[in-house]
Motif scaffolding. Structure first.
Motif, PDB file in Angstrom:
ATOM      1  N   GLN A  54      -6.675  -5.205  -2.517  1.00 14.79           N
ATOM      2  CA  GLN A  54      -7.410  -5.093  -4.423  1.00 14.79           C
ATOM      3  C   GLN A  54      -7.907  -3.857  -4.528  1.00 14.79           C
ATOM      4  O   GLN A  54      -7.152  -3.387  -5.446  1.00 14.79           O
ATOM      5  N   LEU A  55      -7.531  -2.697  -3.381  1.00 19.27           N
ATOM      6  CA  LEU A  55      -7.420  -1.061  -3.665  1.00 19.27           C
ATOM      7  C   LEU A  55      -5.566  -1.114  -3.607  1.00 19.27           C
ATOM      8  O   LEU A  55      -5.034   0.303  -4.777  1.00 19.27           O
ATOM      9  N   ALA A  56      -4.769  -1.294  -3.757  1.00 19.80           N
ATOM     10  CA  ALA A  56      -3.348  -2.006  -3.887  1.00 19.80           C
ATOM     11  C   ALA A  56      -3.126  -1.647  -5.783  1.00 19.80           C
ATOM     12  O   ALA A  56      -2.271  -1.482  -6.035  1.00 19.80           O
ATOM     13  N   ALA A  57      -4.115  -3.135  -5.881  1.00 21.46           N
ATOM     14  CA  ALA A  57      -3.934  -3.327  -7.233  1.00 21.46           C
ATOM     15  C   ALA A  57      -4.286  -2.261  -8.208  1.00 21.46           C
ATOM     16  O   ALA A  57      -3.231  -2.628  -9.504  1.00 21.46           O
ATOM     17  N   THR A  58      -5.725  -1.619  -7.793  1.00 24.88           N
ATOM     18  CA  THR A  58      -5.305  -0.395  -8.790  1.00 24.88           C
ATOM     19  C   THR A  58      -5.193   1.009  -8.080  1.00 24.88           C
ATOM     20  O   THR A  58      -5.165   1.668  -9.565  1.00 24.88           O
ATOM     21  N   GLY A  59      -4.361   1.045  -7.362  1.00 23.81           N
ATOM     22  CA  GLY A  59      -3.248   2.499  -6.972  1.00 23.81           C
ATOM     23  C   GLY A  59      -3.940   3.001  -6.124  1.00 23.81           C
ATOM     24  O   GLY A  59      -3.750   4.677  -5.995  1.00 23.81           O
ATOM     25  N   ASN A  60      -4.926   2.740  -5.468  1.00 22.33           N
ATOM     26  CA  ASN A  60      -5.790   3.201  -4.949  1.00 22.33           C
ATOM     27  C   ASN A  60      -5.313   3.417  -3.275  1.00 22.33           C
ATOM     28  O   ASN A  60      -6.069   3.184  -2.338  1.00 22.33           O
ATOM     29  N   LEU A  61      -3.835   2.828  -2.583  1.00 21.18           N
ATOM     30  CA  LEU A  61      -3.492   2.949  -1.489  1.00 21.18           C
ATOM     31  C   LEU A  61      -4.137   3.941  -0.361  1.00 21.18           C
ATOM     32  O   LEU A  61      -3.935   3.490   0.704  1.00 21.18           O
ATOM     33  N   ASP A  62      -3.603   5.063  -0.958  1.00 21.83           N
ATOM     34  CA  ASP A  62      -4.390   6.227  -0.910  1.00 21.83           C
ATOM     35  C   ASP A  62      -5.974   6.451   0.247  1.00 21.83           C
ATOM     36  O   ASP A  62      -5.414   7.087   0.996  1.00 21.83           O
ATOM     37  N   ARG A  63      -6.587   5.842  -0.732  1.00 24.75           N
ATOM     38  CA  ARG A  63      -7.684   5.668   0.037  1.00 24.75           C
ATOM     39  C   ARG A  63      -8.329   4.715   1.230  1.00 24.75           C
ATOM     40  O   ARG A  63      -9.083   4.457   2.144  1.00 24.75           O
ATOM     41  N   VAL A  64      -7.221   3.857   1.571  1.00 27.09           N
ATOM     42  CA  VAL A  64      -7.004   3.216   2.979  1.00 27.09           C
ATOM     43  C   VAL A  64      -7.004   3.931   4.107  1.00 27.09           C
ATOM     44  O   VAL A  64      -6.454   4.652   4.373  1.00 27.09           O
ATOM     45  N   ARG A  65      -7.905   3.408   5.182  1.00 23.99           N
ATOM     46  CA  ARG A  65      -8.857   4.636   5.926  1.00 23.99           C
ATOM     47  C   ARG A  65      -7.911   3.758   7.389  1.00 23.99           C
ATOM     48  O   ARG A  65      -7.065   2.572   7.232  1.00 23.99           O
ATOM     49  N   THR A  66      -8.501   3.775   8.108  1.00 25.33           N
ATOM     50  CA  THR A  66      -8.401   3.150   9.389  1.00 25.33           C
ATOM     51  C   THR A  66      -8.457   1.846   9.846  1.00 25.33           C
ATOM     52  O   THR A  66      -9.669   1.205   8.337  1.00 25.33           O
ATOM     53  N   PRO A  67      -8.338   0.820  10.089  1.00 27.71           N
ATOM     54  CA  PRO A  67      -8.624  -0.324  10.196  1.00 27.71           C
ATOM     55  C   PRO A  67     -10.493  -1.049  10.128  1.00 27.71           C
ATOM     56  O   PRO A  67     -10.706  -0.458  11.013  1.00 27.71           O
ATOM     57  N   ALA A  68     -10.628  -1.618   9.421  1.00 30.38           N
ATOM     58  CA  ALA A  68     -12.006  -2.624  10.630  1.00 30.38           C
ATOM     59  C   ALA A  68     -11.784  -2.913  11.584  1.00 30.38           C
ATOM     60  O   ALA A  68     -11.246  -3.133  12.515  1.00 30.38           O
ATOM     61  N   ARG A  69     -13.135  -2.584  12.223  1.00 25.91           N
ATOM     62  CA  ARG A  69     -13.829  -3.509  13.645  1.00 25.91           C
ATOM     63  C   ARG A  69     -13.090  -4.942  13.571  1.00 25.91           C
ATOM     64  O   ARG A  69     -12.869  -5.168  12.837  1.00 25.91           O
ATOM     65  N   GLY A  70     -11.379  -5.309  14.622  1.00 28.45           N
ATOM     66  CA  GLY A  70     -11.521  -6.188  15.013  1.00 28.45           C
ATOM     67  C   GLY A  70      -9.802  -6.621  14.001  1.00 28.45           C
ATOM     68  O   GLY A  70      -9.572  -7.096  14.775  1.00 28.45           O
ATOM     69  N   VAL A  71     -10.036  -5.641  13.577  1.00 28.10           N
ATOM     70  CA  VAL A  71      -8.605  -5.549  13.341  1.00 28.10           C
ATOM     71  C   VAL A  71      -7.671  -4.751  13.633  1.00 28.10           C
ATOM     72  O   VAL A  71      -7.943  -3.668  13.482  1.00 28.10           O
ATOM     73  N   VAL A  72      -7.038  -4.603  14.176  1.00 21.74           N
ATOM     74  CA  VAL A  72      -5.705  -4.220  15.215  1.00 21.74           C
ATOM     75  C   VAL A  72      -4.372  -3.452  14.520  1.00 21.74           C
ATOM     76  O   VAL A  72      -3.886  -2.054  14.657  1.00 21.74           O
ATOM     77  N   PHE A  73      -3.997  -3.713  13.406  1.00 21.70           N
ATOM     78  CA  PHE A  73      -3.027  -3.492  12.167  1.00 21.70           C
ATOM     79  C   PHE A  73      -3.076  -3.760  11.119  1.00 21.70           C
ATOM     80  O   PHE A  73      -3.386  -4.743  10.443  1.00 21.70           O
ATOM     81  N   LEU A  74      -2.783  -2.749  10.009  1.00 21.39           N
ATOM     82  CA  LEU A  74      -2.125  -3.252   8.655  1.00 21.39           C
ATOM     83  C   LEU A  74      -0.774  -2.559   8.473  1.00 21.39           C
ATOM     84  O   LEU A  74      -0.773  -1.722   8.616  1.00 21.39           O
ATOM     85  N   GLN A  75      -0.764  -3.271   7.359  1.00 22.81           N
ATOM     86  CA  GLN A  75       0.791  -3.563   6.461  1.00 22.81           C
ATOM     87  C   GLN A  75       1.106  -3.183   4.931  1.00 22.81           C
ATOM     88  O   GLN A  75       0.370  -3.983   5.091  1.00 22.81           O
TER      89      GLN A  75
END
Length: 451
Positions: A54-75
């Motif tokens: 959702q953040l990427a679709a609105t062009g706000n990918l830079d607002r992504v912070r560290t992964p939430a609890r339980g998620v070890v990686f994001l790409q």
């Protein structure tokens, strides 16, 4: 190698059942735990991937912070394989070439194979359109907690299962042994009872269960055996006594006939001897009949017209001292043996003729019952001295005589009514001595047969 005792078989059976149930329960528990933890990890990864998409679709990918609890990686990977966002995870770069992209946002779940020793991952892929083009979002959740829970649960079950089986075996062994201890006591007591110790009884436990009922049934059986033994010994003694008297008289008459040389006295002596021989013959026949009845030997049974049988039996008695009056209902039918039913009527008439003064009467009727064919009732009356109320059952005992009305002078050995009752019982009926204002009143009740 197979268990021989009930105690051992019960223990082995309980252990096998519990082991099977424990294995199924353990498998179900591990499967449920695995599915629950993997589903939770997948939900965490899917929620994180959809949020980043959702953040990427609105062009706000830079607002992504560290992964939430339980998620070890994001790409976040573009269509040409360029990495827009990546969390610091060694397994992340391996996902950039993953599968074809989707045209609409749709989460896809993948299992990722990692080097041996690394925790398993649950990866969710979401494809979405952004101002910079189509991108793919990968979110991976570690299954470390699921693996740890599976390992600890498996270890607990592996340790607790044998302990539970050992407990079940011990409890079953002890409980079964305690439950079977009275059975062993009963067996020991019965094994020590001989034909001369039928007065002994087995102990009855105060548990009120099946073993207690078994002990009471065993004691009831011993009561019947003791009563049968007493009856048999009494029967042998009475039969010996009854046989001794005519044999003694017969011997005396023969000795007198041998000693007396007067031919004119021989007919009288021989006639008396023949009377005693006839009495012995009748007594032997009665004893043989009683033996057949006691042995419960099968006899041919067929539907009979009891009215015709009683009429023919009375008509055949041409030498009776007192004329027999009859009142017979027509068409009374029973199922039985003709010879034995005739013997019942004959014995009752013999008894009435022996003690009657001027009246012997036979009444036959049918009593209707619903449902069922009813009962055939045969009554024999006489105007003799009668049967006292206290002696109504004793007159049906073998070799029994009433002191005031029966003796050997009247003939008979006291077996007639006993034989009649036994034969009636063999046909499912009963003979009773009923109260009467004058004389005796004997009643035979037999199950009626359908017409």
């Amino acid at each position: 190698m197979l268990p021989r005792t009930v105690r051992a078989r019960a223990t082995v059976g309980a252990c096998l059942v519990v082991a099977g149930a424990l294995a199924l329960a353990s498998y179900a528990l591990l499967a449920f735990l695995e599915n629950s933890l993997v589903r939770n990890a997948e939900n965490d990864a899917r929620q994180q991937a959809e949020t980043v998409a959702q953040l990427a679709a609105t062009g706000n990918l830079d607002r992504v912070r560290t992964p939430a609890r339980g998620v070890v990686f994001l790409q976040v990977v573009t269509a040409d394989g360029r990495l827009l966002l990546a969390s610091p995870d060694p397994a992340g770069p391996a996902l950039r070439a993953a599968g074809p992209q989707e045209s609409v946002p749709r989460p896809r779940t993948r299992k990722v194979r990692l080097p041996e020793g690394e925790p398993r991952l649950r990866v969710v892929r979401v494809v979405t359109d952004t101002p910079e083009g189509r991108v793919t979002v990968y979110a991976g959740a570690s299954l470390r907690d699921a693996d740890a829970a599976d390992d600890s649960t498996t270890a607990a079950l592996a340790l607790g299962g044998p302990l539970l089986l050992a407990t079940v075996a011990l409890v079953t062994w002890r409980v079964t042994g305690r439950a079977l201890r009275p059975v062993e006591e009963i067996r020991t007591e019965v094994a020590g009872i001989s034909d001369r110790e039928l007065h002994r009884r087995v102990p009855v436990p105060d548990t009120g269960d099946e073993v207690a009922r078994l002990a009471r049934t065993m004691n009831a059986t011993l009561d019947r055996l003791e009563a049968s033994g007493i009856r048999q010994r009494r029967f042998i003694a009475d039969a010996s006594h009854e046989l001794r008297s005519p044999i003694t008289v017969l011997r005396t008459q023969l000795e007198v006939a041998l000693a007396v040389r007067d031919p004119e006295l021989w007919p009288e002596l021989i006639g008396g001897a023949l009377e005693d021989v006839e009495r012995l013959q009748h007594l032997a026949a009665d004893l043989l009949l009683l033996a057949r009845i006691d042995a419960a030997q099968p006899v041919p049974v067929r539907p009979l017209d009891l009215t015709d049988l009683v009429r023919d039996t009375v008509a055949a008695r041409v030498g009776d001292r007192v004329a027999v009056r009859t009142d017979l209902a027509p068409g009374v039918r029973v199922a039985g043996n003709e010879l034995w039913l005739t013997r019942i009527v004959t014995n009752l008439l013999d008894n009435a003729q022996r003690f009657a003064d001027r009246r012997v009467e036979v009444v036959l009727r049918a009593e209707a019952e619903h449902p069922g064919p009813g009962t055939a009732v045969l009554e024999v009356f006489d105007d003799g001295p009668g049967i006292p109320d206290a002696e109504r059952e004793r007159v049906f005992e073998r070799f029994s005589r009433l002191d005031d009305s029966r003796s050997r002078d009247h003939g008979g050995a006291g077996l007639g009514l006993a034989i009649a009752r036994d034969l009636a019982a063999h046909h499912g009926g009963r003979v009773t001595a009923d109260p009467a204002p004058h004389g005796a009143h004997l009643t035979v009740r037999l199950p009626a047969a359908p017409a």
